[in-house]
Design a protein around this motif. Sequence first.
Motif, PDB file in Angstrom:
ATOM      1  N   SER B 104      80.367 -68.533 -99.754  1.00 36.27           N
ATOM      2  CA  SER B 104      79.245 -68.284-100.664  1.00 36.27           C
ATOM      3  C   SER B 104      77.899 -68.331 -99.951  1.00 36.27           C
ATOM      4  N   LEU B 105      77.919 -68.605 -98.640  1.00 40.19           N
ATOM      5  CA  LEU B 105      76.670 -68.512 -97.876  1.00 40.19           C
ATOM      6  C   LEU B 105      76.712 -67.239 -97.040  1.00 40.19           C
ATOM      7  N   ASN B 106      75.577 -66.570 -96.927  1.00 35.04           N
ATOM      8  CA  ASN B 106      75.512 -65.355 -96.127  1.00 35.04           C
ATOM      9  C   ASN B 106      75.629 -65.716 -94.640  1.00 35.04           C
ATOM     10  N   PRO B 107      76.703 -65.250 -93.957  1.00 33.91           N
ATOM     11  CA  PRO B 107      76.928 -65.684 -92.580  1.00 33.91           C
ATOM     12  C   PRO B 107      75.872 -65.183 -91.602  1.00 33.91           C
ATOM     13  N   SER B 108      75.128 -64.132 -91.970  1.00 36.75           N
ATOM     14  CA  SER B 108      74.178 -63.583 -91.004  1.00 36.75           C
ATOM     15  C   SER B 108      72.779 -64.185 -91.145  1.00 36.75           C
ATOM     16  N   LEU B 109      72.594 -65.018 -92.165  1.00 37.75           N
ATOM     17  CA  LEU B 109      71.277 -65.633 -92.347  1.00 37.75           C
ATOM     18  C   LEU B 109      71.283 -67.064 -91.816  1.00 37.75           C
ATOM     19  N   THR B 110      70.183 -67.444 -91.184  1.00 31.83           N
ATOM     20  CA  THR B 110      70.058 -68.853 -90.824  1.00 31.83           C
ATOM     21  C   THR B 110      69.813 -69.630 -92.115  1.00 31.83           C
ATOM     22  N   VAL B 111      70.022 -70.935 -92.033  1.00 31.16           N
ATOM     23  CA  VAL B 111      69.812 -71.781 -93.202  1.00 31.16           C
ATOM     24  C   VAL B 111      68.383 -71.603 -93.724  1.00 31.16           C
ATOM     25  N   ARG B 112      67.423 -71.513 -92.789  1.00 26.90           N
ATOM     26  CA  ARG B 112      66.016 -71.351 -93.190  1.00 26.90           C
ATOM     27  C   ARG B 112      65.833 -70.084 -94.021  1.00 26.90           C
ATOM     28  N   ASN B 113      66.440 -68.977 -93.558  1.00 25.81           N
ATOM     29  CA  ASN B 113      66.288 -67.715 -94.289  1.00 25.81           C
ATOM     30  C   ASN B 113      66.984 -67.743 -95.640  1.00 25.81           C
ATOM     31  N   GLU B 132      57.449 -75.718 -94.835  1.00 28.06           N
ATOM     32  CA  GLU B 132      57.327 -77.101 -95.272  1.00 28.06           C
ATOM     33  C   GLU B 132      58.357 -77.425 -96.362  1.00 28.06           C
ATOM     34  N   ARG B 133      58.475 -76.498 -97.326  1.00 23.62           N
ATOM     35  CA  ARG B 133      59.392 -76.704 -98.448  1.00 23.62           C
ATOM     36  C   ARG B 133      60.852 -76.722 -97.969  1.00 23.62           C
ATOM     37  N   CYS B 134      61.168 -75.854 -96.999  1.00 22.77           N
ATOM     38  CA  CYS B 134      62.528 -75.842 -96.447  1.00 22.77           C
ATOM     39  C   CYS B 134      62.850 -77.214 -95.872  1.00 22.77           C
ATOM     40  N   ILE B 147      69.020 -78.276 -88.437  1.00 24.65           N
ATOM     41  CA  ILE B 147      70.046 -77.390 -88.994  1.00 24.65           C
ATOM     42  C   ILE B 147      69.440 -76.124 -89.596  1.00 24.65           C
ATOM     43  N   LEU B 148      68.124 -76.155 -89.902  1.00 25.73           N
ATOM     44  CA  LEU B 148      67.467 -74.989 -90.496  1.00 25.73           C
ATOM     45  C   LEU B 148      67.654 -73.729 -89.653  1.00 25.73           C
ATOM     46  N   ASP B 149      67.787 -73.892 -88.341  1.00 24.51           N
ATOM     47  CA  ASP B 149      67.900 -72.717 -87.487  1.00 24.51           C
ATOM     48  C   ASP B 149      69.345 -72.319 -87.212  1.00 24.51           C
ATOM     49  N   ALA B 150      70.290 -73.034 -87.809  1.00 24.08           N
ATOM     50  CA  ALA B 150      71.709 -72.715 -87.572  1.00 24.08           C
ATOM     51  C   ALA B 150      72.197 -71.694 -88.590  1.00 24.08           C
ATOM     52  N   GLN B 153      78.271 -70.490 -89.770  1.00 25.47           N
ATOM     53  CA  GLN B 153      79.424 -70.585 -88.896  1.00 25.47           C
ATOM     54  C   GLN B 153      79.438 -71.879 -88.083  1.00 25.47           C
ATOM     55  N   ARG B 154      78.252 -72.351 -87.708  1.00 26.11           N
ATOM     56  CA  ARG B 154      78.175 -73.529 -86.841  1.00 26.11           C
ATOM     57  C   ARG B 154      78.253 -74.846 -87.610  1.00 26.11           C
ATOM     58  N   LEU B 155      78.258 -74.767 -88.944  1.00 26.54           N
ATOM     59  CA  LEU B 155      78.183 -75.996 -89.733  1.00 26.54           C
ATOM     60  C   LEU B 155      79.566 -76.449 -90.206  1.00 26.54           C
TER      61      LEU B 155
END
Lengths: 332, 332
Positions: B104-113, B132-134, B147-150, B153-155
């Motif tokens: 249910s998470l988009n694999p091509s987006l970083t967590v931040r995006n 800031e909100r992220c 983790i925002l930049d992961a 797949q890496r989580l």
Amino acid sequence: MVEGRMSKPLLIVEDLRVEINRHGSIVTPVDEVSFELQQGEILGLVGESGSGKTLTLKALMGLLPPGVVQVGGSISSRSGDVLQPLDPEKARGRIMAMIFQEPATALNPLRRVRDLIAEPFIVGHGVARNEARAKAVALMRAVGIPDPEQRSRAYPHQLSGGLRQRVMIAMALATESTLLLCDEPTTALDVTIQDQILGLLVELKRERDLTLVLVTHDLAVVSELCDRVAVMYAGRIVETGATADVFANPGHPYTAALLAAVPRFEPGGGDLTTIGGSPPDLRNVPSGCRFRTRCQYAFEECATAGHRLTHVADERQTACIHPAWIERGVAI
Amino acid sequence: MTALLEIEKLTVQFGSATLTDRILRRRARVLRAVDDLSLTLEQGEALAVVGESGCGKSTLARAIVGLVPIASGRVHFDGMDIAGGRDRSTRRRIQMVFQDPGSSLNPSLTVRNTLAEVLKVHSMVPADRIGERCAELMDLVELPPAILDARPQRLSGGQKQRIGIARALAAEPDLLIADEAVAALDVSVQASVLNLLRQLRHRLGLTLLFISHDLAVVRNLCDRVAVMYLGTVVEESNTEEVFGNPRHPYTRALLSAVPRIGVKKTSGEAALAGEPPSPLALPLGCRFHPRCPIAAEVCRIEEPLLESRQQHAARCHFAWESTEPITIGEQP
């Protein structure tokens, strides 16, 4: 009652080691695993994802996936009074059979249920097709499938999950194996169906004098079904013993932490106890005790201790070297 | 307390006349996943919807968020009718956490995006405050900001589910729907995600609709429980009432089928025989009667209504025959 059995293990696993070689980096998902399986018992292998419980079972069965190899250890089985090395290729479908987690994918979708169940009779025992089919229907009745004659002509996809799991159990029984290796047999099922299947396993075990190994992540299922339990963490067995003893008075901090994290079926909803950190990456396991980085009782020696299951009481072994936990074990 | 969500006589169905049906002038086969269901969710409470696969609990969740069309019935959210559709601001106020965070998470987006997308779509914060909100959201779900930049797949499974929760919370919802949100997690991870949900609920004053098949988890987290069977609610009350004094035979069977630590299964007797009938061909009368241990003549003819006594509702002709409390599993 256990004394007599203790002297006659059906299966002895010693120092089992399984490796995966991926692009030159070697990981060991099963390491130094030793246990004995007594005739007529149900042994639970319990642990979280990645603990190595399923691979241990597949190594016994000789069904390790490609790229995963058993590189050490021995598995011996008893026939009569003789212990001999187990040859999985020969034992599979004769003295032992496996029940898989997902009956939807483990059953051949192109064959009718009666032929799936009849095959071991035909291939393994040279029974004629018609007779084998009749035996298949009888087995379907024995595992509690309603309308077995009619259902025997169905294909797996026409059956519900619960019925498919019963078909898989019937297939295992058709091999006339007395040792059943079950890999999460009820994980994919609803709770009332799980209840039925666990009951069926208990009945069959009693009627046919079976010995069972049950791999599961569900501690409550282990508690309901297993006489003995082996708790696995990061590829190793950290504690074994009689299920009721281990659960009432765990002799390893990991077992204790795992038990505390399970939501209990009791009133009141406080915070659950959690285990800090996460299981180690198998490419980079801590030295000594693998649980020490998450263990609140860890002390210096834990980093250098070798892995050894120590007897702390009858039938009770723990890999923990912390005196407090060993004392607890002895106190039982 | 005021009602945040009021559902009245909700019906969701799948399947309509296909071309073949029309040519052959056949009646279309219609599956009623949710059938004439009424439910009220008070502001700030945690309501669990429990039941086995195919009972319609997930369809109910998806109908509330607007992911499946509603065939008939009323759904009122904070006084607004949302059965026919909803505007963006209402959509924002109902958010969902899905079962499998891996898909249910988009694999091509970083967590931040992933988080920023929600913040932008709903104009939650000015563009220069998104970063800031992220970071605040990560703090809220107890993850390190790195983790925002992961990418997903890496989580780990637990981390992904926390991101799933953070994404839902980014929209600052009033109602959070969790559909089997902890079912795919290992027990130690499950415990920490359950603790997180409980804390967030109290901290943010969320109303929670928690869909689950796991009764132990529900007892730990929720104030009220609705039990579903074949598309409808068969019993509903506060948690301790449902668990401590179940009035519907299905609820009783469900409760006694749950495996418990410390209770060994010694016979093949199951809490409930058989399997649920196909929702394409519902039985006449009470939909539970073919499996019900106390079914009588009236149950085959007349469908019981959801009858309430002191805020405890049950859909059974015999629910209130005797008022003696019934306890399950407390006996030895």
